[in-house]
Design a protein around this motif. Structure first.
Motif, PDB file in Angstrom:
ATOM      1  N   VAL A 152     -25.942   7.921  28.332  1.00  0.00           N
ATOM      2  CA  VAL A 152     -25.144   7.705  29.538  1.00  0.00           C
ATOM      3  C   VAL A 152     -24.296   6.449  29.400  1.00  0.00           C
ATOM      4  N   HIS A 153     -24.909   5.359  28.945  1.00  0.00           N
ATOM      5  CA  HIS A 153     -24.180   4.118  28.707  1.00  0.00           C
ATOM      6  C   HIS A 153     -24.467   3.684  27.278  1.00  0.00           C
ATOM      7  N   GLY A 154     -23.420   3.396  26.510  1.00  0.00           N
ATOM      8  CA  GLY A 154     -23.689   2.917  25.150  1.00  0.00           C
ATOM      9  C   GLY A 154     -22.513   3.120  24.242  1.00  0.00           C
ATOM     10  N   TYR A 155     -22.531   2.400  23.109  1.00  0.00           N
ATOM     11  CA  TYR A 155     -21.414   2.484  22.171  1.00  0.00           C
ATOM     12  C   TYR A 155     -21.389   3.813  21.450  1.00  0.00           C
ATOM     13  N   GLU A 156     -22.506   4.624  21.515  1.00  0.00           N
ATOM     14  CA  GLU A 156     -22.492   5.918  20.847  1.00  0.00           C
ATOM     15  C   GLU A 156     -21.486   6.856  21.511  1.00  0.00           C
ATOM     16  N   GLY A 157     -21.216   6.666  22.782  1.00  0.00           N
ATOM     17  CA  GLY A 157     -20.288   7.533  23.475  1.00  0.00           C
ATOM     18  C   GLY A 157     -20.391   7.311  24.963  1.00  0.00           C
ATOM     19  N   ALA A 158     -19.509   7.927  25.707  1.00  0.00           N
ATOM     20  CA  ALA A 158     -19.445   7.704  27.142  1.00  0.00           C
ATOM     21  C   ALA A 158     -19.993   8.907  27.877  1.00  0.00           C
ATOM     22  N   ALA A 180     -14.864   5.908  29.745  1.00  0.00           N
ATOM     23  CA  ALA A 180     -15.068   7.217  30.352  1.00  0.00           C
ATOM     24  C   ALA A 180     -14.185   8.289  29.733  1.00  0.00           C
ATOM     25  N   ALA A 181     -13.037   7.899  29.226  1.00  0.00           N
ATOM     26  CA  ALA A 181     -12.073   8.881  28.755  1.00  0.00           C
ATOM     27  C   ALA A 181     -12.085   9.093  27.256  1.00  0.00           C
ATOM     28  N   HIS A 182     -12.558   8.134  26.486  1.00  0.00           N
ATOM     29  CA  HIS A 182     -12.432   8.216  25.033  1.00  0.00           C
ATOM     30  C   HIS A 182     -13.794   8.115  24.359  1.00  0.00           C
ATOM     31  N   TYR A 183     -14.110   9.137  23.574  1.00  0.00           N
ATOM     32  CA  TYR A 183     -15.419   9.191  22.936  1.00  0.00           C
ATOM     33  C   TYR A 183     -15.604   8.118  21.888  1.00  0.00           C
ATOM     34  N   ARG A 184     -14.547   7.501  21.405  1.00  0.00           N
ATOM     35  CA  ARG A 184     -14.692   6.518  20.332  1.00  0.00           C
ATOM     36  C   ARG A 184     -14.642   5.075  20.813  1.00  0.00           C
ATOM     37  N   THR A 185     -14.534   4.842  22.102  1.00  0.00           N
ATOM     38  CA  THR A 185     -14.488   3.466  22.594  1.00  0.00           C
ATOM     39  C   THR A 185     -15.838   2.800  22.368  1.00  0.00           C
TER      40      THR A 185
END
Length: 747
Positions: A342-348, A438-443
């Motif tokens: 849910v929260h983390g650098y792995e993805g949004a 929220a919008a970008h999987y690589r952020t």
């Protein structure tokens, strides 16, 4: 002093089953020596410790991992992780290192003197300094913010090792923790009892029970949790149970290290019930075999999509880190589980839920959900987790929907955000970065530092009554000196200049780096205000206020994205011939010229693209989605040459209307097909006919495959459809010879 403080912190951490953070600030060698004292005082063995550092440390005898390889810590737990930030402070490494520390453990951070740290430049700063900038041009805003959080959050001790001063002792005197709810075995469970007995919380057991429904084809499961809640372990226990029953499980994730916990728990379960095949070997970590013939195997996302239909179950771990269009490829799987942070650098997690959940719910799969809230590795309220979330903006969120629901291009205002201003305005920083997350999987955390410190990056937003509703990150590219352009042309790479690099090195244009452009790294609009033209409005606002030769963009091509950029004035200049290993998509580069020099660059590369694309479509791009082909060709400003000799037009007309055969002169038919697909004024064909044109004429796919995919009743009807399409193209492009040939067969 340091040893006593570390002992007290460790004692408190153990009693609370939480973690504590010890900052040792000062000269490098003094910090290393103090770290050794701290480990000894806390009673932590070298075997339970990992040093994350660019250099070996004589003072520490534990294993070492380089910061750029800190993802090796994913799925592992350590009693202590020491992160040495003297040579470089890499935000991604910080997030991964702190996440590996178990409950009752210590996270030790070695830093330069805190007051001086933001003004120092290190190895990570060097990665942010792209030509023509150097490390001195990089700001220290990220580290300023990091220091402020270290000095204000609970559970963090700070020692100035140069003066021997304890700035903060980090002790919180926590209340005793009540034990979590105990897991239980469902009465009607068909998974091995040992799988449930391996669960550590009731949440995890409930999640495992939810996996049981996937034994029936046609079901899907979405598992969501913050880090450290055991979601991947639950998936691993389920995968092992499936394998024990003789079923084939495919596990995929952005990288194998992300799925390490899945394989560890699957292997452990099979071993505990004597179901692990003797052929299973430690040197084959990507596969676990069961004596039943079942198997758990890892495949990269792009490969897993292709083999998903033949598996009994697909587990997509860290699903939010994969693009939506790739995730859609798993919807034809007999049974699938999407496991996401849910929260983390792995993805949004929010990006996953908003962008993909609707498509999943509209699929033929029966969808269930499972959420894990109870921490496993440490107790609830862990202060180090709270600090890490804030310091790295892992829990940053866009504004709540009601604040931006009424946003339109007429109500918003444009602003270019100053990094120093963002540093001083935590609320706006979290809104802007939260929108990107929220919008970008690589952020990821590195992007937070890039936003705050990189000299070539600028932040542009649209505000609705002061709240961020749309955001774009731009990076300066080009303006390269002659010697750098020559070096790139001859094979060198240049970081931070994607478009000039590709146009020069791969497309052999040594002059591509002369002009100066701005590449759109990220652009995002709040989900509550999408489809109102706000993204286009933001791009228009940027164009009006920047002085540059061109705007550019590079991304994984989908029909919808290509169409968005085409509508905003961007033109295709490059389409990658191989898929991106992580996203499974073919990258496309597009340019929007803003000066005469930019237009010249765009025009010559658009022309070269049209000239070469026919050859790549019949070779390396033969399997590319025809709608992507249609979109990238429609986005070229150059119409392909459709001039044919009288003889060639007779060939085309006789194949369309008479006994001629297209396969005797395929190059002529490709030329006419490309003319139509790159002609912005042509409405001669339907979308179905264009797909047929792409798949049969440009990609040379078998007619039987095309007929099935496009819904033709037979191969004969498919070929007749192709003839009808060329009749329309002859009507639009044909010359007198074509019309004369047509007249021979048509009254």
């Amino acid at each position: 002093m340091t040893a006593d403080l570390a002992a007290a912190l460790r004692d408190e951490a153990r009693r609370a089953n939480q973690r504590r953070l010890l900052v040792l600030a000062g000269a490098h060698e003094a910090c290393r020596s103090a770290a050794r004292e701290a480990l000894a005082g806390a009673g932590i063995d070298d075997a339970a410790t990992t040093l994350v550092a660019t250099r070996e440390g004589a003072a520490l005898g534990c294993e070492r991992v380089a910061p750029k390889n800190a993802d090796a810590l994913l799925g592992t737990t350590r009693e202590c992780v020491v992160l040495d930030c003297h040579d470089e402070c890499r935000p991604n490494a910080l997030g991964r290192a702190v996440g590996a520390v178990d409950g009752g453990g210590l996270f030790v951070l070695l830093t330069p003197p805190l007051d001086d740290w933001p003004d120092r430049r290190d190895g990570f700063d060097a990665t942010l300094a792209v030509t023509p900038f150097d490390a001195d041009d990089v700001a220290g805003n990220f580290r300023s913010r990091l220091v402020e959080t270290l000095r204000t959050h609970r559970g963090i001790a700070i020692v100035d090792v140069d003066t021997g001063t304890v700035e903060r002792d980090g002790r919180t005197d926590p209340s005793p923790q009540s034990p979590g709810s105990a897991p239980s075995v469902p009465v009607d469970s068909e998974f091995p009892r040992a799988a449930y007995e391996a669960c550590l919380t009731a949440d995890q057991a409930d999640c495992l029970d939810a996996f049981e429904r996937l034994r029936t084809p046609g079901n899907a499961l979405v598992v969501e949790a913050d880090r450290g809640r055991g979601k991947s372990s639950a998936a691993g226990l389920a995968a092992g149970a499936f394998a024990a029953a003789g079923q084939r499980v495919v596990v995929t994730a952005p990288g194998f290290e992300s799925a390490g916990a899945v394989f560890e728990r699957a292997r452990s379960l099979l071993g505990s019930i004597d179901a692990l095949a003797g052929s299973d070997r430690d040197d084959r970590p990507h596969r676990v075999d069961a004596v039943s013939g079942g198997q758990v195997r890892f495949e990269s996302p792009s490969v897993a999509v292709e083999s998903a239909a033949s598996a009994d179950l697909v587990v997509v771990d860290e699903a939010a880190a994969l693009p939506v269009d790739l995730l859609e490829g798993f919807l034809d799987t007999p049974a699938v589980a999407f496991v996401t942070t849910v929260h983390g650098y792995e993805g949004a997690g929010r990006g996953f839920s908003v962008r993909f959940r609707g498509r999943l719910d509209d699929s033929t799969l029966d969808v269930a959900e499972s959420r894990l809230d109870e921490p496993i590795r440490y107790a609830a309220g862990d202060p180090v987790e709270v600090w890490a979330f804030r310091a790295l903006c892992l829990d940053a969120r866009p504004p709540v929907d009601p604040l931006v629901t009424d946003a339109t291009p007429g109500t918003v205002t444009y602003e270019r955000l100053d990094p120093r201003g963002l540093l001083a305005d935590e609320h706006r920083l979290r809104e802007a970065f939260g929108l990107l997350v929220a919008a970008h999987y690589r952020t990821e955390p590195n992007d937070l530092a890039r936003l705050l410190d990189a000299p070539n990056v600028s932040v542009h937003v649209l505000l609705q009554e002061g709240h961020v509703v749309s955001v774009a990150l731009l990076a300066r590219e080009g303006g390269l000196p002659a010697d750098r352009r020559r070096a790139v042309y001859e094979g060198s790479r240049i970081k931070g200049h994607l478009l000039p690099d590709v146009l020069t090195s791969q497309l052999r244009d040594e002059g591509a780096g002369v002009t100066v452009g701005q590449r759109v790294l990220r652009i995002a609009t709040h989900d509550a205000a999408r489809s109102r033209g706000l993204g286009s409005c933001l791009l228009d606002s940027v164009r009006e206020r920047i002085e540059t030769d061109w705007l550019g963009v590079g991304y994984g091509a989908t029909p919808e994205l290509v169409d968005f950029w085409r509508r905003n004035g961007f033109s295709t200049v490059y389409l990658a011939t191989t898929r991106n290993e992580r996203s499974g998509e073919h990258s496309v580069l597009m340019l929007d010229p803003l000066t005469d020099d930019g237009e010249a660059l765009r025009d010559r590369h658009a022309q070269w693209f049209v000239e070469r694309v026919g050859g790549t479509l019949s070779d390396s791009l033969r399997e590319l989605d025809p709608d992507i082909v249609r979109a990238v060709l429609a986005a070229t400003p150059t119409t392909a040459d459709h001039d044919c000799s009288p003889y060639e037009w007779r060939v085309v007309a006789s194949a369309a209307h008479g006994p001629g055969l297209a396969k005797t002169h395929p190059h002529v038919f490709r030329r006419v097909a490309l003319a139509h697909l790159t002609d912005p004024g042509s409405t001669a064909l339907s979308a179905r006919e264009e797909r047929l044109l792409v798949m049969r004429v440009l990609q040379s796919r078998p007619t039987s495959v095309i007929a099935a995919e496009l819904g033709y009743d037979s191969q004969r009807e498919c070929l007749r459809g192709l003839g009808d399409a060329y009749e329309s193209l002859i009507e639009r492009y044909g010359d007198e010879a074509a019309r004369a040939e047509r007249a021979r067969y048509v009254d």
